[in-house]
Write an enzyme that holds these catalytic residues in place. Structure first.
Site, mmCIF file in Angstrom:
data_model
loop_
_atom_site.group_PDB
_atom_site.id
_atom_site.type_symbol
_atom_site.label_atom_id
_atom_site.label_comp_id
_atom_site.label_asym_id
_atom_site.label_seq_id
_atom_site.Cartn_x
_atom_site.Cartn_y
_atom_site.Cartn_z
ATOM 1 N N SER A 420 -34.445 -6.750 56.739
ATOM 2 C CA SER A 420 -35.125 -5.722 57.522
ATOM 3 C C SER A 420 -36.348 -5.163 56.817
ATOM 4 O O SER A 420 -37.124 -4.434 57.424
ATOM 5 C CB SER A 420 -34.157 -4.562 57.830
ATOM 6 O OG SER A 420 -33.646 -4.021 56.628
ATOM 7 N N HIS A 441 -35.637 -11.106 62.457
ATOM 8 C CA HIS A 441 -35.083 -9.767 62.249
ATOM 9 C C HIS A 441 -34.604 -9.181 63.567
ATOM 10 O O HIS A 441 -35.394 -8.798 64.433
ATOM 11 C CB HIS A 441 -36.137 -8.853 61.613
ATOM 12 C CG HIS A 441 -35.630 -7.459 61.382
ATOM 13 N ND1 HIS A 441 -36.397 -6.338 61.571
ATOM 14 C CD2 HIS A 441 -34.412 -7.017 60.983
ATOM 15 C CE1 HIS A 441 -35.677 -5.265 61.312
ATOM 16 N NE2 HIS A 441 -34.469 -5.653 60.954
ATOM 17 N N GLU A 453 -38.028 -9.581 65.618
ATOM 18 C CA GLU A 453 -39.266 -9.786 64.881
ATOM 19 C C GLU A 453 -39.223 -11.176 64.236
ATOM 20 O O GLU A 453 -38.318 -11.474 63.454
ATOM 21 C CB GLU A 453 -39.442 -8.722 63.798
ATOM 22 C CG GLU A 453 -39.764 -7.346 64.353
ATOM 23 C CD GLU A 453 -39.890 -6.290 63.275
ATOM 24 O OE1 GLU A 453 -40.841 -5.496 63.336
ATOM 25 O OE2 GLU A 453 -39.036 -6.246 62.368
ATOM 26 N N ASN A 491 -39.654 -1.220 61.472
ATOM 27 C CA ASN A 491 -39.147 -0.305 60.450
ATOM 28 C C ASN A 491 -40.280 0.420 59.730
ATOM 29 O O ASN A 491 -40.127 1.576 59.324
ATOM 30 C CB ASN A 491 -38.277 -1.058 59.440
ATOM 31 C CG ASN A 491 -36.881 -1.292 59.969
ATOM 32 O OD1 ASN A 491 -36.447 -0.641 60.911
ATOM 33 N ND2 ASN A 491 -36.164 -2.232 59.378
#
Length: 699
Positions: A420, A441, A453, A491
């Site tokens: 992540s 991800h 992702e 993130n």
């Protein structure tokens, strides 16, 4: 009957019994999207039918995959830009009302998707028959585009099945299965797919009488008194779910229904004017843009052979186990590896629960479970086409695992990581074939979160990236290709928001106030509840990885919570106490005064980081960035994403707010590079986002 008339989108046939069959077959398209041309041709046909008076009219689709996906949203965008929405809505209403007034029996035969304008077309017929299979879906999802039905849906459906059920269908936008549509009275009969047209002709000869109880309910719930009683109740239920200032369409729909009397013309006039007003709102424009962005993401893996049949997942924790379960659910053979069976079994148990919820019939559940196999020894690597690592966030541990996996590959297998936050330029060192290594991800919970992702690095092969995009499409996910820098896209943008909210919490701002302010902005969940849901340990882990890169610090008090075993929802205690999976939010002192810049302190760091990501090329363009953040974090969809929000507020205005926050609270708020990008100056719906495959919405 139709001598001298030529049609591009309709096929006509008159049989010996005097029945006219109208087959909708939009030219140059794989699906039936109802355009102005389609409507105008139908208008000509209906005009001739009114004169000729056939024994009956049967309407169906000549497309193999469905009846009609809805209105042509490309055209709707053009009408909104030209200011001609009302005129074009009224045109569609006239055509459908002429169909409804034909003096002969009319039946719509439905298979596959029948959405929005397609559903309004079948509602203008006297009877409806649907194919009895899992592919048939009937709905009115216009609220998802910030509008509501405009070609008679709100005028006809409540009178057909009763207001409570009709409003539920239109306010949620959820599609009905064939059997649910039959139970509600939306369709009159079901037929085996192979016998659909034959049964439709039989229905024309012997019309089905609507049950008296349904007719009585439909009448009672649409009387003046019924509308005055029901409308406030439905308004209250709707207001508990969405804010009127954020999503005006559901409230406008209720108002249109409440004010609509017994005359169809008055109801149609109210409906058309309401949709025309909604089309001008930023909410509708942003939601329509998001629809096209979603179609763009869906289309990225089209026409590409991913060559993946067998997926091997290493790491049976929540993420790895759920990725494995989802891949098996979508038809892939999956082996799931971990150190011992005791770590794999909980993942298998969760998978069974998912399948029992999603699939009908024990045989289907068992067949899917057979595709998901425990593999403690990791033998599946040798025959896998894709090996996906989902172990704990430690670069050295991951690289050691790759060193054991890669020698077992036979040819062109893909190696992927679900990390992540760790940069892929770090993880790919030491690989023999770094060109076939990339990030996939996923987001938690895997079964619900649509985004994946696809993470790049400096040695990734373009063909491997395309295979990964195609794989994401095959498992029903929306992929966004991102640069493999710390935190990637989602993130990296989400973390400043969470860290600032937790800092505010440590400064004494009550958690419920922070959550309430975020929801006022339009976030689906407040940041304090979100941090507890994700897990404070996960926030701390990702935060430690990203904070130095972002120029941030972990908020005080977070480590103390973790040391005392209070990680959030999974422990029953974190920033909140949790009971039965729900946070027990404390009462806020009624005299507490919310700081006026509280919302800006939480939201603007996200926007600032989004601009920095755009400037650094973390994604290919601003539209993909907005799509990634919306589908990955739930960022207020009606605002169109962080870049669109900056545009709508004005880049100079947002930049000025950041500068003032920096003076007041510290350098972490200083505007980052990118605020002078030309992409920030653009406004409105960009035609470049209207991907070719997105010729229509299910609306």
């Amino acid at each position: 009957m139709f001598e001298g008339l030529r049609f591009n989108h309709w096929k006509t046939n008159l049989d010996d019994a005097g029945i006219v069959t109208l087959s909708l077959d939009r030219a140059g398209s794989s699906v039936n999207a109802i355009s102005r041309e389609v409507l105008d041709e139908l208008g000509q046909i209906v005009e001739r039918l009114a004169i000729e008076k056939p024994a009956g009219v049967l309407i169906h689709s000549a497309k193999p995959f469905g009846f009609a996906v809805g209105a042509d949203i490309r055209e709707f965008v053009t009408y909104a830009q030209q200011g001609t929405v009302l005129e074009n809505i009224e045109n569609g209403q006239r055509v459908f009302e002429s169909l409804a007034r034909l003096p002969c029996p009319t039946v719509a035969a439905i298979h596959g998707a029948c959405m929005g304008g397609g559903t309004e077309l079948i509602l203008a017929c006297r009877q409806r028959i649907a194919a009895d299979d899992d592919k048939t879906r009937i709905g009115l999802p216009e609220v998802m585009l910030g509008i509501h039905p405009g070609w008679g849906g709100s005028a006809r459906l409540p009178r057909l099945i009763g207001a409570p059920e009709a409003l539920q269908v239109m306010l949620t936008g959820k599609a009905l299965s064939a059997r649910r549509a039959l139970a509600l009275g939306v369709v009159d009969r079901l037929a085996p797919p192979a016998e659909l047209l034959a049964e439709a002709r039989a229905l024309l000869r012997r019309p089905h009488a609507q049950p008296f109880a349904l007719r009585a309910k439909a009448w009672a719930t649409n009387t003046w008194l019924g509308r005055q009683i029901l409308a406030p109740m439905v308004l209250k239920q709707t207001a508990a779910k969405v804010r009127k200032e954020h999503y005006p369409a559901p409230f406008a729909l209720i108002d249109v229904w409440k004010r609509g009397g017994s005359g169809i013309q008055q109801r149609l006039k109210l409906e058309a004017r309401s949709v025309a007003r909604l089309a001008e709102t930023p909410t509708a424009q942003n939601l329509i843009r998001i629809f096209f962005l979603q179609e763009r993401l869906k289309g990225q893996g089209s026409g590409i052979e991913h060559g993946i049949r067998h997926v091997h997942v290493v790491g049976a924790g929540v993420m790895g186990g759920d990725i494995a379960a989802w891949a098996a659910f979508k038809g892939f053979e999956v082996t799931l590896q971990d150190r011992e069976m005791k770590y794999i079994q909980p993942a298998l148990d969760r998978a069974r629960q998912l399948y029992e919820k999603k699939l009908k019939g024990a045989d289907k559940v068992e067949a899917t479970m057979r595709r998901l196999r425990a593999d403690v020894e990791g033998k599946g690597v040798a025959t896998a086409d894709l090996a996906l690592e989902a172990i704990f966030e430690n670069a050295e541990a991951k690289k050691a695992l790759y060193a054991s996996i890669e020698p077992q590959f036979q040819s062109d297998e893909l190696l992927a990581t679900n990390t992540s936050s760790i940069p892929l330029d770090t993880l790919r060192t030491g690989l023999k074939a770094p060109q076939r290594f990339l990030g996939l991800h996923f987001f938690n919970p895997v079964a619900q979160m649509p985004l994946v992702e696809v993470v790049r690095h400096d040695q990734l092969d373009a063909g491997a990236e395309k295979r990964a995009l195609a794989f994401c499409k095959a498992i029903g996910k929306l992929p966004v290709a991102v640069k493999g820098t710390p935190g990637f896209l989602v993130n990296r943008i989400l973390m400043p928001y969470l860290l600032e909210a937790m800092r505010l919490y440590s400064e004494g701002v009550p958690g419920p106030v922070l959550d309430q302010e975020a929801k006022k902005f339009g976030m689906p969940m407040g940041p304090i509840e979100l941090a507890d849901t994700v897990g404070l340990d996960v926030c701390a882990s990702v935060g430690k990885e990203l904070a130095p890169f972002l120029g941030l610090e972990l908020p005080p008090g977070l480590e103390d919570k973790l040391e005392s075993g209070k990680r959030g929802k999974k422990d029953g205690q974190g920033l909140y106490v949790w009971q039965d999976g729900k946070p027990q939010k404390p009462e806020v002192d009624p005299d507490y005064v919310t700081p006026p810049d509280l919302q800006d302190r939480m939201i603007l760091p996200m926007v600032n980081e989004a601009v920095a990501c755009l400037a650094e090329g973390v994604v290919d363009d601003a539209d993909l960035l907005d799509a990634g953040v919306i589908f990955g974090t739930g960022f207020a969809p009606f605002r169109g994403g962080p870049i669109q929000y900056a545009r709508s507020e004005g880049p100079s205005v947002v930049r000025g707010k950041l500068e003032r926050l920096a003076q007041r609270y510290g350098e972490r708020f200083l505007p980052k590079d990118g605020w002078d990008l030309p992409e920030l100056a653009r406004s409105g719906l960009d035609p470049s986002t209207l991907a070719p495959q997105a010729e229509s919405a299910e609306a």
